[in-house]
Structures are given as C-alpha cells and as structure tokens.
Scaffold this active site. Structure first.
Site, PDB file in Angstrom:
ATOM      1  N   LYS A 190      -7.291  12.730  51.107  1.00  0.00           N
ATOM      2  CA  LYS A 190      -7.804  14.040  51.570  1.00  0.00           C
ATOM      3  C   LYS A 190      -6.682  14.938  50.878  1.00  0.00           C
ATOM      4  O   LYS A 190      -5.620  14.882  51.486  1.00  0.00           O
ATOM      5  CB  LYS A 190      -7.581  13.999  53.089  1.00  0.00           C
ATOM      6  CG  LYS A 190      -8.193  15.231  53.444  1.00  0.00           C
ATOM      7  CD  LYS A 190      -7.964  15.378  54.922  1.00  0.00           C
ATOM      8  CE  LYS A 190      -7.024  16.294  55.312  1.00  0.00           C
ATOM      9  NZ  LYS A 190      -7.198  17.614  54.887  1.00  0.00           N
ATOM     10  N   GLU A 264       6.628  12.203  54.021  1.00  0.00           N
ATOM     11  CA  GLU A 264       7.501  12.773  53.234  1.00  0.00           C
ATOM     12  C   GLU A 264       7.369  14.314  54.088  1.00  0.00           C
ATOM     13  O   GLU A 264       6.238  14.875  53.720  1.00  0.00           O
ATOM     14  CB  GLU A 264       7.260  13.033  51.709  1.00  0.00           C
ATOM     15  CG  GLU A 264       8.245  13.605  50.772  1.00  0.00           C
ATOM     16  CD  GLU A 264       8.205  15.043  50.427  1.00  0.00           C
ATOM     17  OE1 GLU A 264       8.891  15.605  51.293  1.00  0.00           O
ATOM     18  OE2 GLU A 264       7.570  15.342  49.675  1.00  0.00           O
ATOM     19  N   CYS A 298       9.086  21.659  49.381  1.00  0.00           N
ATOM     20  CA  CYS A 298       9.563  20.730  50.656  1.00  0.00           C
ATOM     21  C   CYS A 298      10.959  20.805  50.365  1.00  0.00           C
ATOM     22  O   CYS A 298      11.816  20.760  51.257  1.00  0.00           O
ATOM     23  CB  CYS A 298       8.805  19.583  50.833  1.00  0.00           C
ATOM     24  SG  CYS A 298       8.812  18.611  49.383  1.00  0.00           S
ATOM     25  N   GLU A 395      12.419  25.324  59.081  1.00  0.00           N
ATOM     26  CA  GLU A 395      11.949  25.315  57.877  1.00  0.00           C
ATOM     27  C   GLU A 395      10.732  26.526  57.875  1.00  0.00           C
ATOM     28  O   GLU A 395       9.884  26.713  58.709  1.00  0.00           O
ATOM     29  CB  GLU A 395      10.887  24.072  57.550  1.00  0.00           C
ATOM     30  CG  GLU A 395      10.215  24.195  56.234  1.00  0.00           C
ATOM     31  CD  GLU A 395       9.343  22.629  55.827  1.00  0.00           C
ATOM     32  OE1 GLU A 395       8.769  22.502  56.609  1.00  0.00           O
ATOM     33  OE2 GLU A 395       9.815  22.438  54.824  1.00  0.00           O
TER      34      GLU A 395
HETATM   35  P1  NAI Z   1       0.064  20.176  57.787  1.00  0.00           P
HETATM   36  O1  NAI Z   1       1.000  19.297  57.842  1.00  0.00           O
HETATM   37  O2  NAI Z   1      -0.783  20.435  58.865  1.00  0.00           O
HETATM   38  O3  NAI Z   1      -0.856  19.825  56.609  1.00  0.00           O
HETATM   39  C1  NAI Z   1      -0.336  18.791  55.904  1.00  0.00           C
HETATM   40  C2  NAI Z   1      -1.897  17.783  55.581  1.00  0.00           C
HETATM   41  O4  NAI Z   1      -2.010  17.168  56.810  1.00  0.00           O
HETATM   42  C3  NAI Z   1      -3.195  18.364  55.245  1.00  0.00           C
HETATM   43  O5  NAI Z   1      -3.815  18.000  54.378  1.00  0.00           O
HETATM   44  C4  NAI Z   1      -3.723  18.631  56.594  1.00  0.00           C
HETATM   45  O6  NAI Z   1      -5.032  18.665  56.623  1.00  0.00           O
HETATM   46  C5  NAI Z   1      -3.546  17.399  57.250  1.00  0.00           C
HETATM   47  N1  NAI Z   1      -3.355  17.112  58.409  1.00  0.00           N
HETATM   48  C6  NAI Z   1      -3.172  18.138  59.719  1.00  0.00           C
HETATM   49  N2  NAI Z   1      -3.180  17.612  60.815  1.00  0.00           N
HETATM   50  C7  NAI Z   1      -3.507  16.362  60.623  1.00  0.00           C
HETATM   51  C8  NAI Z   1      -3.616  15.013  61.396  1.00  0.00           C
HETATM   52  N3  NAI Z   1      -3.507  15.316  63.079  1.00  0.00           N
HETATM   53  N4  NAI Z   1      -3.685  13.933  61.237  1.00  0.00           N
HETATM   54  C9  NAI Z   1      -3.714  13.682  59.681  1.00  0.00           C
HETATM   55  N5  NAI Z   1      -3.654  14.638  58.965  1.00  0.00           N
HETATM   56  C10 NAI Z   1      -3.490  16.182  59.216  1.00  0.00           C
HETATM   57  O7  NAI Z   1       0.811  21.379  57.165  1.00  0.00           O
HETATM   58  P2  NAI Z   1       0.307  23.017  57.305  1.00  0.00           P
HETATM   59  O8  NAI Z   1      -0.074  23.412  58.679  1.00  0.00           O
HETATM   60  O9  NAI Z   1      -0.540  23.379  56.082  1.00  0.00           O
HETATM   61  O10 NAI Z   1       1.842  23.693  57.039  1.00  0.00           O
HETATM   62  C11 NAI Z   1       2.785  23.967  58.387  1.00  0.00           C
HETATM   63  C12 NAI Z   1       4.095  23.876  57.798  1.00  0.00           C
HETATM   64  O11 NAI Z   1       4.282  22.492  57.364  1.00  0.00           O
HETATM   65  C13 NAI Z   1       4.477  24.858  56.834  1.00  0.00           C
HETATM   66  O12 NAI Z   1       4.795  25.726  57.338  1.00  0.00           O
HETATM   67  C14 NAI Z   1       5.691  23.886  56.191  1.00  0.00           C
HETATM   68  O13 NAI Z   1       6.779  24.237  56.984  1.00  0.00           O
HETATM   69  C15 NAI Z   1       5.313  22.596  56.134  1.00  0.00           C
HETATM   70  N6  NAI Z   1       4.922  21.877  54.944  1.00  0.00           N
HETATM   71  C16 NAI Z   1       5.706  21.046  54.429  1.00  0.00           C
HETATM   72  C17 NAI Z   1       5.132  20.515  53.496  1.00  0.00           C
HETATM   73  C18 NAI Z   1       5.728  19.519  52.313  1.00  0.00           C
HETATM   74  O14 NAI Z   1       5.599  19.217  51.252  1.00  0.00           O
HETATM   75  N7  NAI Z   1       6.973  18.828  53.114  1.00  0.00           N
HETATM   76  C19 NAI Z   1       3.744  20.791  52.524  1.00  0.00           C
HETATM   77  C20 NAI Z   1       3.060  21.696  53.662  1.00  0.00           C
HETATM   78  C21 NAI Z   1       3.492  22.244  54.623  1.00  0.00           C
END
Ligand code: NAI
Ligand code: MG
Length: 485
Positions: A190, A264, A298, A395
C-alpha cells in the site's frame, strides 16, 4: 572572498521538465491478482499535485474486503507458483522489472515530482535510478541465498504486507518489493495516500513484465487500508516505513501473532561539524542533509552540532548559501526546494516553526519568492536552541534545522545521543580516528563521514531506538524476508 560578501543570488531562466511524454489515467483501480479491479466500496480519492493543488488522478480507496482479495491472491500465487519456481527464474522477472523501469525512468521521475512535490533534480537523479538499482541488486541475490546465509536452510515467509510513506514513494516501493520477491515471498503493498501514482505505474510495469498474477498486488487507500493489511490473519510479514506513532500501533496490533516485522520510523539525526572539517563542503552537506527534498527525509540531518570556535563562520556561510536556494516549481531543474507534500504536512511544519519562536530560539529564513498556490516552506534555521526545546527533540519533517554548539567530543556524543531516535548521523572532520571513535559511540543506524544522505542498494539502512528495527538494503535486507534454520 568576493563571493563571501555576495548575498545576491543569480537569476536563472526557468528550465521546466516537460510533461507531454507522461501517461496518466484519469482514474486508477486496484491491482489485484494481475488485474485492475474496482474497489468494493466504489470510492475513489484525488491525488493532487502539491505544487499547484491540481488533481492529477482519482485513486481507488481499498477497504477490508479489497485487502482480503489481495491477500488471497498473494497466497494463491505463493502456494501455486512463486514458491515453486526455480530461484534463477524468479531472478529473471526481477531483472525484467528493473529494465522496464529504467526504460521509462523519465516518465517515473516526472510523475514522482508531480505527485510528491519533490524536485525533478532529485526524482531524476536519486529516486528513480536508486529504485531501479534496488531491483537489479536483489535480482542478483535470488539464486544465491545459500551464499547469503551459508550453512543455513533458507525459507521464504509467505505473504508480505508492505506499507510505505510519501517521502520516497517509488524508492520505498522498490526497497520493499525487490527483496521480498528475491527471497520468494509474494506481496501486498500500500502506497501513501498522497503519493500513489508511481506505485500504480510500477503495477503497470509489473503487468508488462509478465510476473505471474498475484505475486505483487498494489492496493491504494488511507490508514484504514494499511490497518486492514496489518490485521489480516494470513499475512506473514509486515514491512512498514512511516511515523513512529503508526509504527507503535502496528507493533501492538501484531504482538503475539506469528507475523514478523521490520519497522523504519522517524528520526532526528545529528550532523556534527568539527573545527578541522572542510567548511565549504560541510555547509553543502548541511544543505543537502536538511533542505533538499524539503526535509522530507527520515534520516535528514535536522540537528546541527557545530564546534564552538567555528560556529559563527559556519552559520554565516550557511545563511549565505540559504540565500541562494530556489524554492518553487518542482519541475524546474533550477529548483532546490520543491513543494511540501501535503497541506497537513505544511501545517505541521509551520506549527513547529511557531513553537521554536515561542521557545525563544532565534529564527532565520532567507527572503524568497514563494509561489502563491501550492504548499511551500522557506528553508529555516534556529540558533540559540536548548537541548530540551521541542524543536530539538521532535521530528519536524520539513526544511527546518536546529543549530547547537559543542566544545568537546564527549559533549557532542552526549548531545547527539540525547534523542528518542537513532536513525542516522553525519560527522565532518579531517581526523580518521575521530570518525571511528564517533561511529562506535553514536547510537545511529547509519553514520556518514564527510558526506550526507548517500544511498546504495548494497548498504543496509535502519535505526536504533524509536527509529525502528530491522535493516533494509544490502545483504542485511534479505534477513527480514526469510526463515533460517
Ligand atoms: P503515517 O505514518 O501516518 O503514514 C505512513 C503510511 O502508513 C501511509 O501509507 C499511511 O496510509 C499508513 N498508515 C497510517 N495509519 C495506519 C495504520 N493505523 N495502520 C497501518 N498503516 C497506516 O505518516 P504521515 O501521517 O503521513 O506523516 C506523519 C509524520 O510521520 C511526518 O510528519 C513525519 O514526521 C513522519 N514520517 C516519517 C517517515 C519516514 O520515512 N520515517 C515518512 C513519512 C512520515
Ligand atoms: Mg499527490
């Protein structure tokens, strides 16, 4: 010296990457069992271009029933085809995907920039070539697993559920899919809701490659779609990249089940400059570490530690360099900082900038012409930052840098490690022994010396502490997808 006093930036004529060669459908269905199928709910959502807020395409919102179909297809393909196929045959498909992607590299780069807001320079030179290289690299391992794990019996896990973020959409899909296929697993992936398009283009290539139906399934949607993958009883492994908050939810959800996981998560990585470092290169490394790709990395070098006796000089040079950064249209080849991925993310970043000001830190932003439409943020630094400040601890995931000073090696190690995260770090010094000393003491998964944000498929990547566990990339990246006995 003349250049040091020149705070004016040159004006470049715009140099826009063309979009006429890309093919985007108006509406994308789900890619399940080798076919494009409509979502059971009939619901679609818009994927927009964050640079101008225009809709690029409508994308299907998969619900639990759609995810169930995808997992069933992946299971069937695993049992009947993929796990029985000779590893050297599996390798051929993975190579084919890599080659097809390479042939359409330009199209992928443009779509990535349109959908994610990242600069064309980055999507063209980093995201797409690295994504291809991951497929090439892991194709090579497919029939050599006995050498990767000598004297061990290597078995695949089954169905891998993979959930990826929006900062490197295609590259994260490659990081997840390539090692899973090379080790004989099938996949339900996804993409993030704001950046589904390159994963859907990848599905088209997978279709073209003749990969047996059901080996890779792409389901689009929001957090609920991700949760349906995580909670599906017939998934053997969860690979997740994203926020620490969702990482924790996933860990709770799979506790006590048979599911294996690699997570990650976020970071607050330290970039450390010693007084014997090559200053101009270090300044470029700081800019590359936090401002390019809008700080949507990240492992971004979001906390700068500068040795006290050179702090004034480094900050002065950094400000000059910031004055010359171009913020704007991601498709312009001159652009250094493109669009913030979404309105929500821009609000998060602006909230942190306000917190920084309220905490009493001193902010600097260059004057830059920011487009009226779309989501943009000027490069921002904070000096006068205390270790306990929120902006130095949490972050931000935007082009925002905190700057602190240090006097001794021990002091900077302590400060750098004083974070719930431990993804990456950078060390800038002329002294090899100091580099080795720091690499053993910094609690970070990746440490760069005299460079920053360098990636290679052969080299493992992953974090300590709240930055997650498990490694992706390299030989280590195979481990998360196999059972050894
Ligand atoms: P997120 O962690 O909500 O999204 C990442 C993925 O997880 C997306 O595909 C989302 O649809 C999915 N997701 C969301 N809730 C889920 C759940 N309960 N179960 C399974 N999958 C789920 O990140 P978001 O809201 O886009 O960004 C929020 C913060 O996260 C950012 O401000 C940043 O600090 C951090 N982030 C870190 C990343 C990294 O590469 N480590 C990448 C993106 C965001
Ligand atoms: Mg988008």
């Amino acid at each position: 010296m003349a250049i040091e006093n020149n705070t004016e930036s040159w004006d470049y004529a715009p140099s826009l990457e063309g979009t006429s060669h890309i093919q985007l459908k108006k509406k994308y269905d789900l890619f399940i069992d080798g076919k494009w199928v409509k979502p059971k709910s009939g619901k679609y959502f818009a994927s927009i271009n964050p640079a101008n807020e225009e809709v690029l395409a409508e994308v299907a919102h998969a619900n639990k029933a759609d995810v169930d179909l995808a997992v069933k297809a992946a299971r069937k393909a695993y049992n009947n085809v993929w796990s029985k196929m000779a590893p050297s045959e599996r390798a051929k498909y993975i190579y084919r995907i890599a080659r097809l992607m390479q042939e359409r590299a330009r199209e992928f780069a443009v779509i990535e920039s349109l959908d994610a807001g990242k600069t064309i320079r980055e999507s063209r030179d980093i995201d797409v070539p690295l994504a291809c290289n991951h497929f090439f690299y892991y194709a090579g391992w497919a029939d050599k697993l006995e050498y990767a794990f000598p004297n061990r019996k290597v078995e695949s896990l089954g169905v891998a559920g993979q959930i990826i973020p929006w900062n490197f959409p295609l590259l994260m899909a490659a990081w997840k899919i390539a090692p899973a296929l090379a080790t004989g697993n099938t996949v339900v992936l996804k993409p993030a809701e704001t950046t589904s398009l390159t994963a859907l283009k990848l599905a088209e290539i997978i279709e073209e490659s003749g990969l047996p139906a059901g080996v890779v399934n792409i389901v689009t949607g929001f957090g609920d779609t991700g949760a349906a993958i995580v909670n599906h009883h017939d998934v053997n492994k969860i690979a997740f990249t994203g926020s620490t908050a969702v990482g924790k939810i996933i860990q709770k959800a799979i506790a006590g089940t048979h599911k294996k996981a690699t997570l990650e998560l976020g970071g607050k990585s330290a970039n450390i400059i010693f007084d014997d470092a090559p200053i101009d290169q270090a300044v470029e490394g700081i800019v590359n570490g936090i401002f390019f790709n809008q700080g949507h990395v990240c492992c971004a070098g979001s906390r700068l530690f500068v040795q006290e006796n050179i702090a004034d000089k480094v900050i002065r040079k950094l400000k000059q360099r910031m004055d010359s950064l171009y913020v704007g249209n991601p498709l312009d080849k001159n652009t250094d900082i493109g669009a913030i991925n979404s309105k929500e993310q821009l609000e998060t970043i602006n909230k942190y900038i306000q917190i920084g000001k309220n905490e009493g830190a001193e902010m600097y932003q260059p004057k830059c012409d920011i487009p009226k439409k779309g989501f943009y943020c000027a490069p921002t630094i904070f000096t006068n930052v205390a270790q306990s400040n929120v902006i130095a601890q949490e972050e931000i995931f935007g082009p925002v840098l905190t700057i602190q000073t240090f006097r001794t090696v021990d002091e900077v190690i302590q400060k750098a490690n004083n974070s719930p995260y431990g993804l990456a770090a950078g060390v800038w010094t002329d002294k090899g022994s100091r580099i080795f000393n720091l690499t053993t003491k910094l609690r970070a998964g990746v440490i760069w010396a005299n460079t920053y944000n360098k990636f290679d498929p052969t080299s493992p990547f992953g974090g300590y502490k709240e930055s997650g566990f498990g490694r992706e990339g390299g030989l280590h990246g195979l481990s998360g997808y196999v059972k050894l006995s």
